[in-house]
Write a protein that holds these residues in place. Structure first.
Motif: not given
Lengths: 494, 220
Positions: A34-36, A38, A164, A168, A248-249, B9, B79-83, B85
């Motif tokens: 989910t790219r949350m 890396q 978010d 994370r 979704s994340p 963060l 790279t926050l809130i990827p979904e 963004r």
């Protein structure tokens, strides 16, 4: 000798690498997908925690051999580990999350067939059950958890950016815990067999701090897993994190958390022990596996969203991978053992003969086997498990359980209790009382290994198994592990 | 408040939340100043007070621009809130164009100094009022998108409502202008100014439409 062991150790490390490449996806796949998180961050955290888990918790029972411990010659262990690793590697190349443990069981069955050793049918049934039970349990938990999270978010009204950040952090935390237990639970399978033959010596930093040879071996194994995570785990991570269903994340967090909950509730002997000692009802332990649980949790989310987003082709591929893994591992192992034995002239198994000796018959009788059924076979010797099983097969009134008891009692495994062996055990986890009991048996010989166990139990309370119940389960398992060390030490035919 | 670095963060998140809130504040403030400026213009023409309001809107616009760029950069570099963004980026840029339109309309008044006959002044003010209400509702809907997604439709439907009202007033006003005895050149100029103002409401509606889609995406 050292060189051979180092060579054999490579297959264990290969298995560690394959494990890292495949199983890291269970703990970090959804976070990366989910790219949350890396990939490099995930790999770094996963690697560090796998190593920590391997070194500090993998040593929980230092004597642990892992599943490969049932393979009784180093050459055989080499091939079993190698074929299990190869099968997992092939699946990883296809990007399929599979169970490394099942691959190992498959390769052990290959070894059993080759060495004509009896295969425990329950281990096969367990694998089959895992394919069904794990995903269903995980799916149910994922659905419930997702609903709860949705209700919570609706009422908490947290800022999008904060949600978010929390998600994370949750993913990183769940991943770190998951990696720690991944290392702790699997290190025995990676290097366990090699512990008795460890080429390392203990390091003493001060009087207080000792870095044992076992821990060094586990560190090496942990590194192998970490390297697997870094070099090759991305593909499976992407299948888990997005190939099967776009997540979704928050769903990603729900998936990895449900998978951990399933493992904790239904596979944790520690939890069972805790509940039992506090007089609480226990949750039945069922065979569950990490990879199967993660896939189940994802499907659960998919079903919750109406099932439209699930990519059935990918799911079919994963299912096929589950079935293929143990089969492939078993096949590779069987063929590999043939070559190792006949072409490279290596000893791949120690033949285990059986004899229906007088003490063995007595034991069987005590355990409730109708020994009259095979009176004519008394004091006969059989060269393999298959031979004795075939001889007993036609006899009526013998259940499968009886057969297991007979094989257990009749197995010839000469134990010679010698002083050097006892000295070497002093440094292990055995208690003073346990070592004392061994000393009083110095010089004794036992044709069956259970006779040594019985003799020890007669002398010392500390060698006596406790009454069979859920509270004593952990104690008895631990006692068994200690006995296994004793047997390995005094086995005459190495 | 001192926080250990492991919480950086969350600290960065807090700072970014504040920036987004400030950006939305700027848009709201700009619309309120716009309303005041039009009132002043219709009452007393292009006075110093009007110029001052224009200047304030101008400053708000450039501050909003800076904020928007800073927010976008952080969203991407961290790279926050990827979904969401891409959606957030779209939302911020569209909101930014609303403030640009407000500023553009005021510049128009300042440059062309149109003469608005007494009869139409009330309608210009009424139109402005509707437009500003639409922008205000849009700002509320956007805030809800970040903090309380379920409340987005509650504000969004008001944007649509005020846009319709603005359309109604502007049509009425344009009809009245073209049915008058004014010279054609003045009619055309007055119509342009009606459209300048009404455009802001149309733009707000477009943004609200997108916001509705972003909301559906996030709740699925």
């Amino acid at each position: 000798m050292e060189i051979t062991i180092l060579f054999f150790l490579t297959s264990g490390l290969f298995l560690g690498w394959a494990l890292g490449a495949n199983d890291a996806a269970n703990v970090f796949g959804t976070a990366v997908g989910t790219r949350m998180v890396q990939f490099t961050t995930a790999a770094m955290i996963c690697g560090v925690f796998v190593i920590l888990g391997a070194v500090f918790s993998g040593a929980g029972t230092t004597e642990t051999l892992g599943k490969l411990g049932s393979v009784n010659a180093l050459g055989g262990s080499f091939m079993a580990a190698f074929s299990a690793a190869l099968a997992v590697y092939m699946m990883t190349k296809l990007g399929l999350p599979v169970s490394t443990t099942q691959s190992i069981v498959g390769s052990i069955i290959g070894w059993n067939l080759f060495s004509q050793t009896q295969t425990d049918t329950t281990s096969l049934l367990k694998i089959l059950a895992t394919w069904v039970v794990s995903p269903i349990l995980a799916a149910i938990i994922a659905i419930v958890l997702f609903k709860l999270v949705a209700v919570f978010l609706r009422h908490a009204k947290i800022h999008l950016l904060r949600t978010d950040a929390y998600t994370r952090a949750g993913l990183l935390l769940a991943g770190a815990f998951g990696s720690y237990s991944l290392g702790a639970n699997n290190i025995a399978n990676v290097v366990g067999v090699f512990i008795p033959a460890s080429p390392f010596t203990d390091f003493h930093f001060t009087d207080l701090l000792t870095f044992t040879s076992t821990q060094q071996l586990m560190l090496l194994g942990g590194f192998a897993i970490a390297v697997g995570v870094f070099t090759y785990s991305k593909r499976v991570m992407l299948t888990v994190g997005g190939g099967l269903l776009s997540l979704s994340p928050i769903a990603a967090w729900v998936v990895v958390t449900s998978h951990s909950i399933v493992l904790f509730l239904f596979a944790s002997k520690g939890l069972e022990h805790f509940l039992a000692t506090n007089g609480l009802p226990t949750i039945p332990l069922v065979p569950v596996s990490s990879s199967q649980a993660v896939v189940g949790a994802i499907i659960g989310i998919g079903i919750l969203k109406g099932g439209r987003g699930i990519r059935w082709r990918v799911l079919g591929g994963i299912g096929a991978g589950w079935v293929m893994t143990p089969l492939l591992a078993g096949l590779i192992c069987f063929v590999g053992l043939f070559f190792l034995q006949n072409v490279f002239d290596q000893k791949v198994y120690r033949p285990v003969p059986y004899e229906l000796s007088e003490p063995a018959i007595e034991r069987m009788e005590k355990l409730g086997v109708a020994v009259g059924n095979f009176r004519d076979l008394h004091s006969r010797r059989f060269e393999t498990a298959i031979a004795i099983r075939d001889a007993l097969k036609e006899r009526t009134g013998l259940s499968d359980e009886d057969l297991v008891t007979i094989l257990d009692a009749a197995e010839l495994d000469l134990m010679v209790v010698d002083a050097t062996g006892i000295d070497s055990l002093e440094k292990s986890r055995l208690t003073d009382g346990q070592v004392q009991a061994l000393r009083s048996l110095a010089g004794e010989r036992y044709p069956h290994r259970w006779m040594l166990a019985d003799a020890l139990a007669r002398i010392s309370e500390e060698w006596r198994p406790r009454e069979k119940n859920k509270i004593n389960k952990i104690y008895n398992v631990d006692l068994k592990a200690r006995l296994a060390v004793v047997f390995r030490t005094f086995r005459a035919d190495q | 408040m001192d926080m250990p670095s492991s919480f950086s963060l969350f600290r960065r998140t807090k700072a970014l939340e504040t920036e987004i809130d400030q950006f939305l504040d700027k848009i709201s403030q700009a619309s309120l100043l716009f309303k005041r400026a039009i009132q002043i213009y219709t009452e007393s023409g292009c006075t110093e007070e009007f110029d001052e309001k224009l200047h304030q809107v101008n400053q708000l616009e450039s501050t909003a621009d800076h904020l928007r760029r800073a927010i976008e950069t952080q969203l991407y570099t961290q790279t926050l809130i990827p979904e969401s963004r891409g959606d957030v980026l779209g939302l911020l840029e569209n909101l930014d164009s609303v403030i640009n339109d407000l500023e553009g309309a005021l510049w128009g008044f300042s440059i062309e100094i149109p003469v608005i006959p007494e009869d139409y002044r009330a309608d210009y003010v009424a139109l402005t009022d509707m437009v500003v209400q639409a922008v205000e509702s849009l700002v509320l809907a956007s805030r809800a998108f970040f903090r309380n997604i379920e409340a987005v439709p509650d504000h969004n439907h008001k944007v649509m409502f005020y846009e319709k009202e603005a359309d109604r007033v502007s049509t009425k006003l344009k009809k009245a202008i073209f049915r008058s005895d004014l010279p054609l050149s003045q009619k055309a100029q007055l119509r342009n100014f009606v459209e300048h103002i009404d455009n802001v409401a149309d733009k707000s509606e477009d943004v609200a439409d997108r916001l509705a889609i972003y909301t559906i995406k996030r709740t699925v």
